[in-house]
Design a protein around this motif. Structure first.
Motif, PDB file in Angstrom:
ATOM      1  N   ILE A 201     -19.617 -37.493 -24.646  1.00  0.00           N
ATOM      2  CA  ILE A 201     -18.605 -36.574 -25.154  1.00  0.00           C
ATOM      3  C   ILE A 201     -18.866 -35.181 -24.590  1.00  0.00           C
ATOM      4  O   ILE A 201     -19.876 -34.544 -24.914  1.00  0.00           O
ATOM      5  CB  ILE A 201     -18.622 -36.530 -26.693  1.00  0.00           C
ATOM      6  CG1 ILE A 201     -18.308 -37.911 -27.271  1.00  0.00           C
ATOM      7  CG2 ILE A 201     -17.622 -35.500 -27.213  1.00  0.00           C
ATOM      8  CD1 ILE A 201     -18.343 -37.967 -28.787  1.00  0.00           C
ATOM      9  N   PRO A 202     -17.995 -34.692 -23.715  1.00  0.00           N
ATOM     10  CA  PRO A 202     -18.164 -33.324 -23.197  1.00  0.00           C
ATOM     11  C   PRO A 202     -17.749 -32.290 -24.240  1.00  0.00           C
ATOM     12  O   PRO A 202     -16.784 -32.494 -24.974  1.00  0.00           O
ATOM     13  CB  PRO A 202     -17.227 -33.293 -21.983  1.00  0.00           C
ATOM     14  CG  PRO A 202     -16.193 -34.330 -22.272  1.00  0.00           C
ATOM     15  CD  PRO A 202     -16.854 -35.396 -23.104  1.00  0.00           C
ATOM     16  N   VAL A 203     -18.496 -31.211 -24.289  1.00  0.00           N
ATOM     17  CA  VAL A 203     -18.204 -30.102 -25.207  1.00  0.00           C
ATOM     18  C   VAL A 203     -17.683 -28.947 -24.355  1.00  0.00           C
ATOM     19  O   VAL A 203     -18.438 -28.343 -23.585  1.00  0.00           O
ATOM     20  CB  VAL A 203     -19.450 -29.674 -25.995  1.00  0.00           C
ATOM     21  CG1 VAL A 203     -19.106 -28.533 -26.953  1.00  0.00           C
ATOM     22  CG2 VAL A 203     -20.034 -30.870 -26.757  1.00  0.00           C
ATOM     23  N   ALA A 204     -16.402 -28.667 -24.466  1.00  0.00           N
ATOM     24  CA  ALA A 204     -15.763 -27.660 -23.616  1.00  0.00           C
ATOM     25  C   ALA A 204     -15.996 -26.250 -24.157  1.00  0.00           C
ATOM     26  O   ALA A 204     -16.363 -26.055 -25.311  1.00  0.00           O
ATOM     27  CB  ALA A 204     -14.267 -27.940 -23.516  1.00  0.00           C
ATOM     28  N   LYS A 205     -15.760 -25.275 -23.288  1.00  0.00           N
ATOM     29  CA  LYS A 205     -15.765 -23.888 -23.733  1.00  0.00           C
ATOM     30  C   LYS A 205     -14.598 -23.677 -24.695  1.00  0.00           C
ATOM     31  O   LYS A 205     -13.613 -24.413 -24.655  1.00  0.00           O
ATOM     32  CB  LYS A 205     -15.641 -22.946 -22.532  1.00  0.00           C
ATOM     33  CG  LYS A 205     -16.890 -22.892 -21.662  1.00  0.00           C
ATOM     34  CD  LYS A 205     -16.745 -21.841 -20.565  1.00  0.00           C
ATOM     35  CE  LYS A 205     -18.021 -21.721 -19.759  1.00  0.00           C
ATOM     36  NZ  LYS A 205     -17.919 -20.686 -18.695  1.00  0.00           N
ATOM     37  N   PRO A 206     -14.693 -22.675 -25.555  1.00  0.00           N
ATOM     38  CA  PRO A 206     -13.636 -22.490 -26.558  1.00  0.00           C
ATOM     39  C   PRO A 206     -12.282 -22.183 -25.921  1.00  0.00           C
ATOM     40  O   PRO A 206     -12.195 -21.340 -25.029  1.00  0.00           O
ATOM     41  CB  PRO A 206     -14.146 -21.311 -27.404  1.00  0.00           C
ATOM     42  CG  PRO A 206     -15.124 -20.603 -26.517  1.00  0.00           C
ATOM     43  CD  PRO A 206     -15.765 -21.667 -25.687  1.00  0.00           C
ATOM     44  N   ASP A 207     -11.266 -22.867 -26.382  1.00  0.00           N
ATOM     45  CA  ASP A 207      -9.921 -22.593 -25.897  1.00  0.00           C
ATOM     46  C   ASP A 207      -9.274 -21.523 -26.777  1.00  0.00           C
ATOM     47  O   ASP A 207      -9.901 -20.953 -27.673  1.00  0.00           O
ATOM     48  CB  ASP A 207      -9.074 -23.865 -25.879  1.00  0.00           C
ATOM     49  CG  ASP A 207      -9.004 -24.543 -27.246  1.00  0.00           C
ATOM     50  OD1 ASP A 207      -9.354 -23.904 -28.259  1.00  0.00           O
ATOM     51  OD2 ASP A 207      -8.595 -25.718 -27.296  1.00  0.00           O
ATOM     52  N   ARG A 208      -8.013 -21.275 -26.521  1.00  0.00           N
ATOM     53  CA  ARG A 208      -7.300 -20.229 -27.258  1.00  0.00           C
ATOM     54  C   ARG A 208      -7.224 -20.554 -28.748  1.00  0.00           C
ATOM     55  O   ARG A 208      -7.320 -19.661 -29.594  1.00  0.00           O
ATOM     56  CB  ARG A 208      -5.900 -20.070 -26.660  1.00  0.00           C
ATOM     57  CG  ARG A 208      -5.154 -18.845 -27.160  1.00  0.00           C
ATOM     58  CD  ARG A 208      -3.839 -18.679 -26.412  1.00  0.00           C
ATOM     59  NE  ARG A 208      -3.223 -17.409 -26.770  1.00  0.00           N
ATOM     60  CZ  ARG A 208      -3.516 -16.247 -26.207  1.00  0.00           C
ATOM     61  NH1 ARG A 208      -4.439 -16.201 -25.260  1.00  0.00           N
ATOM     62  NH2 ARG A 208      -2.916 -15.140 -26.576  1.00  0.00           N
ATOM     63  N   ILE A 209      -7.072 -21.837 -29.075  1.00  0.00           N
ATOM     64  CA  ILE A 209      -6.981 -22.227 -30.483  1.00  0.00           C
ATOM     65  C   ILE A 209      -8.282 -21.909 -31.217  1.00  0.00           C
ATOM     66  O   ILE A 209      -8.271 -21.388 -32.337  1.00  0.00           O
ATOM     67  CB  ILE A 209      -6.645 -23.727 -30.593  1.00  0.00           C
ATOM     68  CG1 ILE A 209      -5.248 -23.993 -30.038  1.00  0.00           C
ATOM     69  CG2 ILE A 209      -6.744 -24.200 -32.033  1.00  0.00           C
ATOM     70  CD1 ILE A 209      -4.868 -25.462 -29.996  1.00  0.00           C
ATOM     71  N   ALA A 210      -9.411 -22.215 -30.576  1.00  0.00           N
ATOM     72  CA  ALA A 210     -10.710 -21.947 -31.207  1.00  0.00           C
ATOM     73  C   ALA A 210     -10.922 -20.450 -31.384  1.00  0.00           C
ATOM     74  O   ALA A 210     -11.407 -19.998 -32.434  1.00  0.00           O
ATOM     75  CB  ALA A 210     -11.830 -22.547 -30.365  1.00  0.00           C
ATOM     76  N   ARG A 211     -10.564 -19.663 -30.360  1.00  0.00           N
ATOM     77  CA  ARG A 211     -10.739 -18.209 -30.476  1.00  0.00           C
ATOM     78  C   ARG A 211      -9.804 -17.639 -31.540  1.00  0.00           C
ATOM     79  O   ARG A 211     -10.165 -16.723 -32.276  1.00  0.00           O
ATOM     80  CB  ARG A 211     -10.491 -17.535 -29.118  1.00  0.00           C
ATOM     81  CG  ARG A 211     -11.448 -17.998 -28.033  1.00  0.00           C
ATOM     82  CD  ARG A 211     -11.520 -17.044 -26.845  1.00  0.00           C
ATOM     83  NE  ARG A 211     -10.232 -16.585 -26.379  1.00  0.00           N
ATOM     84  CZ  ARG A 211      -9.427 -17.262 -25.590  1.00  0.00           C
ATOM     85  NH1 ARG A 211      -9.769 -18.474 -25.179  1.00  0.00           N
ATOM     86  NH2 ARG A 211      -8.273 -16.748 -25.183  1.00  0.00           N
TER      87      ARG A 211
END
Length: 335
Positions: A201-211
């Motif tokens: 499972i890759p853990v991506a950098k935060p997208d706009r939704i997370a920010r």
């Protein structure tokens, strides 16, 4: 603040919750050292370290006990705030570990022998997070005997593990093993590639939704919070726009910087800029004032004729020094 969006768990967490009943081992790689935006209660979003958010997801899935192992601290149970640690520590003892002051020392040899006991341990479901797993091996393509034994055992156990029912709903649970690494390639290829029983499972950098989920909570910690909801939303939107490409750790640090320097929420872009580029200085302010006052005489002595050009240049210098007429020139930033 009234949120105009619905919180959504990070994609890696949703994938993990989906596959926990299907796989016994997982490899989580990528942005695993960043904070994660977690909903600790309805519409209350807070940043949590990765392992804490992982612990929260596992407990939500029904795991009664979560143990984290890393090469420095050995084995340590993770418990929720205010929770009695005794049952989790007892679970460590059932794994054959010696618990001292709430945790058990352990190197790669002990991890090797503990894996099999954990996978086969009866009773309440338990999950083991192996953090900094890439530090367990020196050279991925040239494993030492103990390193090879560890991953061979883990590979075999991934094929032998069987889910068993637990709880009132008789839900299927594995005693899960989760390897946390910076890159998928940190572990031996033969352990992970083409193994359908281990889920990467890759853990991506935060997208706009997370920010967007985290921005309002961080801004609420600043002094000078506007009472108007529309202004609060505008400040949060600006924070999200200005932090494109940054981590949630960076957003948290920017909010701390803003608190330290007394930056109001509606000036959060100033704090973002200072965090990105550091302290900037205006080169015009380094010029002695006497030299600026005598600039006309000095230039006229060196430049013959071209009176209009000299006057225009002096006007530019005056505007650059005073900041009048369109801001500082020469690329300088005022902070």
């Amino acid at each position: 603040m009234q949120q105009s969006f619905r919180y959504q768990k990070p994609r890696w967490m949703r994938d993990l919750l989906r596959f926990l009943p299907l796989k016994s081992q997982f490899v989580l790689s990528g942005n695993v050292r960043d904070l994660q935006a977690c909903e600790i209660s309805p519409e209350i979003i807070t940043p949590l370290p990765f392992n804490q958010s992982l612990h929260s997801a596992l407990r939500e899935a029904g795991y009664q006990h979560v143990v984290v192992f890393n090469p420095l601290n050995g084995f340590e149970p993770m418990v929720a705030p205010g929770e009695d640690p005794a049952p989790a520590q007892k679970r460590l003892s059932q794994l054959g570990l010696t618990v001292v002051e709430g945790r058990a020392n352990g190197g790669i040899d002990l991890l090797n022998t503990t894996l099999e006991r954990l996978v086969e341990l009866p009773g309440e479901p338990i999950a083991l997070i192996i953090d900094f797993a890439s530090c367990l091996i020196n050279h991925r393509d040239n494993l030492s005997p103990v390193e090879h034994s560890l991953f061979t055992r883990a590979l075999v156990l991934s094929h032998q593990a069987r889910a068993r029912p637990y709880g009132e709903q008789r839900q299927a649970f594995f005693n899960s093993v989760l390897w946390v690494v910076e890159k998928e390639g940190d572990l031996p290829d033969w352990f992970l590639i083409n193994n359908p029983l281990i889920r990467h499972i890759p853990v991506a950098k935060p997208d706009r939704i997370a920010r967007h989920a985290l921005a309002p909570a961080l801004l609420r910690s600043l002094a000078g919070q506007p009472a108007d909801v529309a202004l609060q939303q505008k400040a949060a939107q600006e924070f999200v726009d200005e932090t494109e490409g940054l981590l949630l750790l960076d957003m948290n640090a920017i909010a701390r910087l803003a608190r330290i320097e007394g930056v109001a929420p509606d000036r959060i872009s100033d704090a973002v800029r200072r965090y990105k580029v550091g302290i900037t200085e205006d080169p015009w302010l380094k010029i002695e004032k006497d030299k600026i006052r005598q600039a006309a005489n000095t230039i006229q002595k060196r430049v013959k004729g071209q009176t209009h050009a000299v006057t225009h240049m002096l006007d530019i210098i005056k505007r650059a020094v005073t900041g009048v007429g369109g801001g500082k020139q020469g690329g300088a930033l005022a902070v």
